[in-house]
Design an enzyme around this catalytic site. Sequence first.
Site, short mmCIF file in Angstrom:
data_model
loop_
_atom_site.label_atom_id
_atom_site.label_comp_id
_atom_site.label_asym_id
_atom_site.label_seq_id
_atom_site.Cartn_x
_atom_site.Cartn_y
_atom_site.Cartn_z
N LYS A 133 27.71 72.89 1.96
CA LYS A 133 29.11 73.05 2.33
C LYS A 133 29.55 71.79 3.07
O LYS A 133 28.93 71.39 4.06
CB LYS A 133 29.29 74.26 3.25
CG LYS A 133 29.13 75.59 2.53
CD LYS A 133 30.42 76.02 1.89
CE LYS A 133 30.33 77.44 1.36
NZ LYS A 133 31.57 77.79 0.61
N ASP A 161 30.62 71.78 -1.84
CA ASP A 161 31.82 72.61 -1.83
C ASP A 161 32.67 72.25 -0.62
O ASP A 161 32.25 72.43 0.51
CB ASP A 161 31.43 74.09 -1.79
CG ASP A 161 32.64 75.02 -1.90
OD1 ASP A 161 33.76 74.51 -2.07
OD2 ASP A 161 32.45 76.25 -1.81
N GLU A 190 33.07 70.77 -5.42
CA GLU A 190 34.13 71.75 -5.66
C GLU A 190 35.37 71.41 -4.83
O GLU A 190 35.28 71.27 -3.61
CB GLU A 190 33.66 73.16 -5.26
CG GLU A 190 32.53 73.71 -6.09
CD GLU A 190 32.04 75.04 -5.55
OE1 GLU A 190 32.88 75.87 -5.12
OE2 GLU A 190 30.81 75.25 -5.53
N ASP A 213 37.41 75.70 -8.49
CA ASP A 213 37.02 77.01 -7.96
C ASP A 213 38.29 77.80 -7.65
O ASP A 213 38.73 78.62 -8.45
CB ASP A 213 36.14 76.81 -6.71
CG ASP A 213 35.77 78.11 -6.01
OD1 ASP A 213 36.21 79.18 -6.46
OD2 ASP A 213 35.05 78.07 -5.00
N LYS A 235 33.87 83.18 -9.39
CA LYS A 235 33.50 84.23 -8.44
C LYS A 235 34.07 85.55 -8.95
O LYS A 235 35.25 85.85 -8.74
CB LYS A 235 34.05 83.90 -7.05
CG LYS A 235 33.44 82.64 -6.42
CD LYS A 235 33.99 82.43 -5.02
CE LYS A 235 33.18 81.41 -4.24
NZ LYS A 235 33.48 80.03 -4.64
#
Length: 320
Positions: A133, A161, A190, A213, A235
């Site tokens: 992250k 991400d 992302e 995303d 997701k």
Amino acid sequence: MRSAQVYRWQIPMDAGVVLRDRRLKTRDGLYVCLRDGEREGWGEISPLPGFSQETWEEAQTALLTWVNDWLQGNEGLPEMPSVAFGASCALAELTGILPEAADYRAAPLCTGDPDDLVLRLADMPGEKIAKVKVGLYEAVRDGMVVNLLLEAIPDLHLRLDANRAWTPLKAQQFAKYVNPDYRARIAFLEEPCKTRDDSRAFARETGIAIAWDESLREADFTFEAEEGVRAVVIKPTLTGSLDKVREQVAAAHALGLTAVISSSIESSLGLTQLARIAAWLTPGTLPGLDTLHLMQAQQIRPWPGSALPCLKREELERLL
């Protein structure tokens, strides 16, 4: 003869879980268990705070309405994404559409400690892939951590991400600290910037591939093959029904994009279903499901190899 049960649950989270600037103390959700004769199917409905359009309470109302309709013989699905996904999973299990085979490999979430990551990757078969992250701290720090990991582990590929955290300037500051020789081993980043156009420009200027995303859930998004775009991260809890997930995977694959099935911090039951969906729809692509360690318990179906305690259905609050 149709019958159904609905359960409500709440799992304590580890102290450090922060989503969109809010601390997530518990993960709240619902299960539906459908029966038709001898067959049974389960689904998880767990809207993700800060990301899902619907609240847990709204999802509960929609789920109970849908279950009552299903018991009357109706076959439609709810509109709310989390409810549509959970209901469609229960139906897919009930009818045998969802295969049992699962991909329980998961790209480990890395905090930035290369020694810890080396240990976690040692047992991983095939490609060494981890997720980091970025965008939570200073962009320069993120760049240095990513560079350190890629330098320390020569066969490592990283998925990053940013959750749209960066301005174009911050994104460039990040890239400046990643050795150009290592950038090809960033599998994708992302949503680096707040707008898609800024993210596209970042990919062109730095040679770092990006993935969509949040964009997938925006009304004006269309699947296109674009320079610098390598993947889409799907997701399902935020997407909707299993059919919609299949459509998005197929659209991505048709354009040569990688499709990655990813967690919205579901419980162990939901994660094991996502592992089956990944093996079915995206075979050969490592799913992004390494979130169980954020929780203090499992429920109904344990994740293979997890040492967390697993609650049985009798220990959950039954609503129906």
